[in-house]
Write an enzyme that holds these catalytic residues in place. Structure first.
Site, short mmCIF file in Angstrom:
data_model
loop_
_atom_site.label_atom_id
_atom_site.label_comp_id
_atom_site.label_asym_id
_atom_site.label_seq_id
_atom_site.Cartn_x
_atom_site.Cartn_y
_atom_site.Cartn_z
N PRO A 47 7.23 -2.03 -37.26
CG PRO A 47 7.52 -2.91 -39.42
CD PRO A 47 8.25 -2.21 -38.32
CG ASP A 86 6.38 -6.90 -40.88
OD1 ASP A 86 6.44 -7.04 -42.11
OD2 ASP A 86 7.34 -7.13 -40.13
CD1 TRP A 528 12.75 -11.81 -39.88
CD2 TRP A 528 12.82 -9.99 -38.59
NE1 TRP A 528 12.18 -12.13 -38.67
CE2 TRP A 528 12.22 -11.03 -37.86
CE3 TRP A 528 12.98 -8.75 -38.00
CZ2 TRP A 528 11.76 -10.87 -36.55
CZ3 TRP A 528 12.54 -8.58 -36.68
CH2 TRP A 528 11.94 -9.63 -35.98
CD GLN A 564 11.99 -7.20 -32.66
OE1 GLN A 564 12.60 -7.20 -33.72
NE2 GLN A 564 10.96 -7.99 -32.43
CD1 TRP A 568 12.98 -3.42 -37.70
CD2 TRP A 568 12.75 -2.24 -35.81
NE1 TRP A 568 12.58 -2.15 -38.05
CE2 TRP A 568 12.44 -1.40 -36.91
CE3 TRP A 568 12.66 -1.72 -34.53
CZ2 TRP A 568 12.05 -0.08 -36.75
CZ3 TRP A 568 12.27 -0.40 -34.37
CH2 TRP A 568 11.97 0.41 -35.48
CE LYS A 601 6.50 -16.59 -26.03
NZ LYS A 601 7.05 -17.26 -27.23
CE LYS A 604 -3.54 -14.31 -28.37
NZ LYS A 604 -3.86 -14.07 -29.79
#
Length: 1275
Positions: A47, A86, A528, A564, A568, A601, A604
């Site tokens: 999610p 999430d 988490w 992850q 996750w 990376k 924005k």
């Protein structure tokens, strides 16, 4: 009916139409209905938060998930795909805190938890609509209606159940632990969260003195990069086994103690100090010192302010002495606890609040954020003479992944899951899973599991699932609640929402008489924990769907990014191991990170990447999908995203593929129009061709299908996608290009039919196997090609995504032919290299190419490809031999200059030895890929191999031949041309100029045109060649080629242009229509337009069905069609549904050959659109004009009746109409048999055509006028 394919395509625009089509047929849900009852394939979708828009990382992971689940569906599985959200935790709360100016817990308490959570609930799905739009636009099929959100009460109830299972297994405890702490979010983070966001920062680095109590003139020196922890110092720590020194600083006469190996941390050279004494760190153990600050001086009674020893102190940084602030460092806490300076049950010595600000008793810095206080602490140390050295250090430091603020380490009370004791089971369950790529599982994830720490699952926050523990004030009585029903049983209260504002006020009566009720602990779950519980909570297990879950657990497949591994993937495995001792999934694809083009990376703020939707709207989702998955990122490596990479997918993959598809449809139309063969694809019939290239592409297709099935079963997208992309190249640049003449019918009807059957077979297999990867383009092609397939299964023809992936037919795989073509490709590519080396264009013929191979069997295989090698390399002869020596060719080697650094002193000797390697040794090197030279193993990257001519004729042969080799194939190209070859090359250049000019004038291959030429000056070499090669040029361009001095027709000139041909002007004119001699030969009207093409025809009477006439204005008909007036039947037979507006527009394209060109249809000068009432147009004349034409009031000439001749047809009492010509003057039939066949096809009947209603009387086909207006019958 197959529609003609436009010459150009806007892929993004076409994808929009496909999305509308999917919506119309409810494609995703329909696919699920079709697969119902099939074996289930379980997929878990991790999610995301909906508080921000999806980025390339989401798009990449979503594409991988979509490909694998589409592929599973197309291979016989039922695949439910539910989107999840999430919705709790820091991402939401941080946004609210920023918006409302909330600085800490006290601000939340002022507004109330209920109001605070209400604000969180408002924004939790802020971008959900954008997510759904973007995910759908990317072509991903997933269920948003039946989604799961972590805020749903039933989801939260399952989380309570999970936690209670762990609680009852003794895996839950409450304790203090030094943890990464976000002061911006006022909450601790787990170790894996803190590991997600390290940054390079510059921090203060200070060396501070600690005078010994028994020798005040001697100070121990400690180094730290966190001056803010110094007010909480309770001890110092050294390494007992390493060497320390007592050293005198010559400039100040001060005496310090520090590690000998770290003297450079304070002194620049040995001249600045004098070593007084050396000793092991053990000697310092127990020595006491003067505290830096007075705030915690009372703790000296418990043994504080003394030197401790531990092996975690190293000689790699600082002074070799570490200051200990036990509640601000994990090792500090451990060492001080072991030394008895602190105890587990004492009150924490932690003068920092949840916002990271100093509190009492650190009065000198109270209210200052710890990071801001650094400079003031350093100043105070300097003022009181304890600062020895001050500087800065650049190092990697953890930041909060949500607030982007530096973390601190701080002891906090928390609820923990015992993970350390599960380490063995975690590793065992991890071994039961399959990861792609495998090294992530074994190394990165495996190492993380081996060092797994107990997991702090509580957060001191508000918007989340409350931890369901109720506890007495003394902590002796604890109740863990596992469901809404259990809470009702204990309290009598039934909840429908489990958030804090509803749960916090509920108390549970104590089981001990007279004791106050139990109150819920204040913490909520880390988000988490919620996402790790999603396999159970998304189906409300175990309260519902118990059997369905247990039958399908573990999941067949999951996929997310490499970040992850500590997120996750980890929480899923911890919880499934704790609950069931099973892995949570069977198969996992890990993708790398998508970075900006500069390797940074994506940010924005920096705006260092293009907006994903702008890229999609520019190039299409398919192009972005294929760019991402045909990159290192599917091997868990990083990708530097470049927009031009997406553009190149269009240029190098989609356009060639689309053009092959368009070329097929063009030649299919030609086959039906000119040869009268109705094309129907029957799978078995497509494999009957004996042509070697047909057999090769069919074999190669089956090999591809076999490879895809094998590799997709192993989830290796990184091997599958490059092979699919390469297949597009093989199809377009090898099969189609080398078989263009056959596909155009140059080899006769049967050969053309075989070639088209083969090409369709490959295209149809290709769109099915590519469907999961490029869902839009494959759907576009399928919707047109499906009409050609016989015996399709009912209910599956609406979408390519309803079809199964084709199974490989192993009996059609011919390894010998594939090897032969592979060698042919090598020969052709080497030949092209040799031509380029001598600047010899492919248009100019050469005498001979010689191919030398070691094995006669390989030569025999290559012999079958002789015709193609001669054509592609434009050579007159091919010689195949195994006798390299007869041509005096041998190998020699030179070292690559880069091996010098590796060989160092041996370089000269090895270089000399390399140059003396024999031809035989080098042949072995080419075969084996390595060779030993003076004890050094050399590979392909170390040696450069050259071919040389030897013997008496070496100089002569070197002039005559260019040589090049690859692996076992050696090619010699004879580059000496005679005059006839030069002449033919010049003629080919003239042909090329004609073809370019046709393209510039938008003349299609089927258009009737004539080309007139003039050479200026009219005499000389170029003029002689152009004139003498006239028949050759005319045969190649397939239209009349005439000198400009010959008599021209009065037809329209389409283009006139002068171009350079070897320095001479070649003036070319392309004119509408064929010359008279060609017109007679081709059986079509000559270039001069007929009256019907220029004037409105006389009305032909009214047919039995509604109709409209069409008049072409401002446009030229295409595809060899002549005429400007045509007719469209609006309803046929009488009573049938009226043609739609879209159908009417398409009919105009068919009548006049306007496919791929912009045009509009008008009535009395007004542009028609989808809202037009078609029934009111009957018996009128419409104009077809360029799309740029403005609406005008001018009236189109009226025609009384149909513009085209027709016959009426009666079938089973119903009247219909068949046009005999369209446009007017262009007959549609040439015989009664053809009319019978085509009318039968129109009405889908095998009944015979008759001129009598009672009995079959053959229809006489003498002329169109003889048939026009009559009624014929189908009996």
């Amino acid at each position: 009916m197959v529609e003609p394919v436009p010459e150009s395509i806007d892929f993004a625009q076409e994808e929009g139409k496909i999305l509308e089509y999917w919506k119309k047929i409810d494609a995703f849900k329909t696919s699920l209905k079709l697969s119902k009852g099939k074996p289930r394939y379980t997929f878990y979708d991790g999610p995301p938060f909906a508080t921000g828009l999806p980025h390339y990382g989401h798009i990449l992971a979503g594409t991988i998930k979509d490909i694998v689940t589409r592929y599973a569906h197309q291979n016989g599985f039922h695949v439910e795909r539910r989107f999840g959200w999430d919705t709790h935790g820091l991402p939401v709360e941080y946004e609210i805190d920023k918006t409302l100016g909330i600085k800490g817990p006290e601000d939340v308490m002022k507004m109330g938890i209920a109001n605070y959570n209400a604000e969180c609930r408002k924004i939790v799905m802020r971008y959900a609509g954008d997510w759904e739009t973007i995910v759908n636009r990317m072509g991903r099929w997933i269920d948003f209606e039946n989604d799961y959100k972590t805020l749903y009460p039933w989801f939260m109830e399952s989380i309570w159940w999970v936690f209670k299972q762990l609680f009852e297994k003794g895996l839950v405890y409450r304790g203090f632990k030094v943890m990464p702490f976000s002061t911006a979010c006022s909450t601790p983070l787990s170790n894996f969260e803190s590991g997600q966001n390290y940054k390079e920062v510059v921090d203060p680095a200070v060396i501070v003195s600690f005078p010994l109590d028994d020798e005040p003139s001697v100070s121990i020196l400690a180094w730290t990069t966190t001056p803010w922890t110094l007010p909480s110092n309770l001890a110092l720590c050294v390494n007992a086994t390493l060497d320390y020194v007592r050293v005198k600083e010559k400039a100040t006469e001060k005496v310090y103690i520090m590690m000998e190996a770290r003297l450079s941390a304070l002194f620049k050279s040995g001249e600045e100090y004098e070593i007084v004494e050396r000793f092991k760190g053990e000697v310092l153990k127990g020595k006491t010192y003067l505290p830096l600050f007075p705030y915690f001086s009372s703790t000296s009674g418990s043994g504080a302010f003394r030197v401790l020893t531990d092996s975690y102190v190293t000689d790699e940084s600082g002074t070799g002495i570490v200051h200990q602030a036990p509640y601000f460092g994990e090792d500090d806490y451990r060492v001080c606890l072991a030394a008895g300076i602190i105890s587990r049950d004492q009150e924490m010595i932690c003068p920092v609040d949840d916002g990271g600000r100093f509190i009492d008793p650190v009065t000198d810095f109270a209210g200052q954020h710890v990071k801001d206080a650094d400079k003031n602490i350093i100043k105070m140390l300097k003022d009181c003479g304890r600062l020895v050295n001050s500087g800065t250090v650049k190092h990697s430091y953890p930041f909060c992944w949500r607030s982007e603020t530096p973390l601190i380490y701080r002891a906090v009370p928390s609820w923990f899951i015992r993970v350390e004791q599960m380490s063995k089971q975690l590793l065992e369950n991890n071994q039961k899973t399959y990861w792609v790529p495998d090294f992530v599982k074994e190394k990165r994830f495996g190492n993380w599991l081996r060092d797994a720490r107990d997991w702090a699952v509580s957060r001191n926050r508000y918007w989340g699932t409350p931890i369901p523990i109720w506890m007495s004030e003394d902590g002796e009585e604890v109740v863990c609640v596992g469901s809404i029903a259990e809470l009702k049983e204990l309290t009598g209260i039934e909840l429908t929402d489990l958030h804090r504002e509803n749960v916090d006020g509920i108390t549970i009566p104590s089981k001990i008489p007279g004791r106050p009720p139990l109150k819920r602990v204040s913490e909520v779950f880390d988000c988490w924990f919620e996402s790790g519980s999603m396999p159970y909570a998304q189906v409300h297990y175990p309260f519902e769907n118990r059997k369905e879950f247990e039958d399908c657990f573990p999941a067949d497949f999951i996929a997310e990014g490499i970040d992850q591994t500590r997120g996750w993937f980890y929480t899923l495995l911890v919880l499934s191991t704790a609950l069931f001792n099973k892995p949570p999934f069977k198969n996992l694809i890990v993708n790398g990170l998508v970075l900006a083009s500069d390797g940074q990376k994506m940010s924005k703020k920096k705006k260092n990447y293009p907006d994903p939707m702008l890229v999609v709207n520019k190039f299409g989702a398919d192009a972005l999908r294929l760019y991402l998955i045909n990159s290192p990122v599917v091997r868990a490596e990083n990708l530097r995203f470049k927009e031009e990479g997406v553009r190149d997918i269009i240029k190098d993959v989609f356009l060639p593929w689309y053009n092959a598809y368009r070329f097929f449809v063009q030649n299919l139309e030609r086959l039906e129009r000119e040869d009268g063969i109705k094309f129907v694809y029957e799978e078995e019939g497509s494999n009957l061709s004996t042509n070697v290239m047909d057999r090769w592409i069919i074999s190669y297709t089956q090999s591809l299908l076999l490879f895809v099935h094998q590799e997709m079963a192993a989830y290796r997208l990184y091997t599958v996608v490059p092979r699919l992309v390469r297949f597009v190249d093989y199809l377009t640049n090898w099969y189609v290009r080398m078989n263009r003449k056959r596909l155009k019918g140059d080899g006769g009807k049967d050969d053309c039919h075989h070639a088209l059957q083969t090409l369709f077979s490959v295209l149809f297999s290709m769109i099915r196997v590519m469907a999961p990867f490029t869902p839009f383009l494959t759907e576009l092609m399928y919707r047109n090609l499906r009409h050609l397939v016989a015996n399709q299964k009912a209910g599956t023809t609406e979408s390519v995504h309803f079809l199964s992936t084709p199974e490989p037919k192993k009996h059609l795989i011919d390894v010998k032919i594939e090897n032969a073509v592979s060698r042919m490709q090598v020969v052709i590519e080497l030949g092209r290299v040799l031509r380029d080396r001598r600047t010899l264009p492919i248009k100019y013929p050469l005498p001979e190419v010689i191919v030398i191979l070691r094995e006669q069997e390989s030569l025999d295989e290559l012999k079958t490809m002789e015709r193609y090698i001669l054509e592609e390399l434009n050579v007159r002869a091919l010689k195949l031999t195994t006798d390299k020596d007869s041509f005096g060719v041998s190998l020699r080697a030179e070292p690559d200059h880069r091996i010098g650094a590796r060989l160092k002193g041996q370089f000269k000797a090895v270089m000399a030895a390399i140059k003396t390697l024999t031809d035989e040794q080098l042949q072995g090197f080419l075969t084996e890929g390595q060779i030993d030279v003076l004890g050094n193993m050399m590979g392909p990257e170390d040696l450069r191999i050259f071919y040389q001519f030897t013997g008496d004729r070496a100089a002569e042969l070197a002039q005559k031949y260019e040589t090049q080799a690859e692996k076992d194939v050696l090619v010699l190209l004879n580059v000496v041309q005679d005059q006839s070859m030069k002449d033919e090359g010049l003629a080919r250049e003239a042909i090329n100029l004609v073809q370019k000019l046709r393209k510039e004038a938008h003349v299609t291959p089927s258009d009737a045109v004539s080309v007139y030429f003039e050479v200026v000056p009219p005499t000389g070499y170029v003029a002689d060649v152009v004139n003498s090669f006239s028949n050759y040029i005319e045969t190649a361009i397939k239209v009349p080629w005439r000198a400009a001095s010959s008599e021209k027709s009065g037809a329209k000139v389409l283009i006139n242009k002068s171009q350079k041909l070897q320095g001479v002007d070649l003036v070319l004119t392309i004119q509408e229509g064929f010359t008279a001699d060609w017109a007679a030969k081709a059986g079509v009207p000559p270039g001069k337009k007929s009256l019907a093409a220029t004037q409105a025809p006389t009305g032909r009477g009214k047919p039995s069905t509604p109709f409209v006439n069409l008049c072409l204005e401002g446009l030229k008909s295409g595809y060899g069609i002549e005429g400007s007036y045509g007719t469209v039947l609006l309803s046929n037979p009488v009573g049938a549904s009226l043609v739609s507006f879209e159908g009417l527009v398409k009919e105009a394209a068919t009548v006049f050959g306007l496919h791929g060109r912009p045009y509009t249809v008008k009535s009395s000068g007004v542009t028609l659109d989808a809202a037009t009432d078609i029934s009111k147009l009957s018996d009128t004349t419409l104009t077809v004009v360029p799309a740029t034409s403005e609406d005008a009031a001018a009236q189109t000439p009226s025609i009384d009746g149909s513009a085209c001749r027709f016959v009426n047809v009666k079938l089973d009492g119903k009247m219909g109409t068949v046009l005999l010509e369209n446009p007017a003057g262009c007959p549609l039939f040439s015989s009664a048999e053809e009319m019978q066949r085509k009318i039968g096809a129109i009405y889908s009947t095998s009944k015979k055509l008759s001129s009598d209603e009672k009995k079959i009387q053959p229809v006489k086909f003498e002329s169109l006028d003889g048939l026009h207006g009559k009624t014929v019958y189908l009996l």
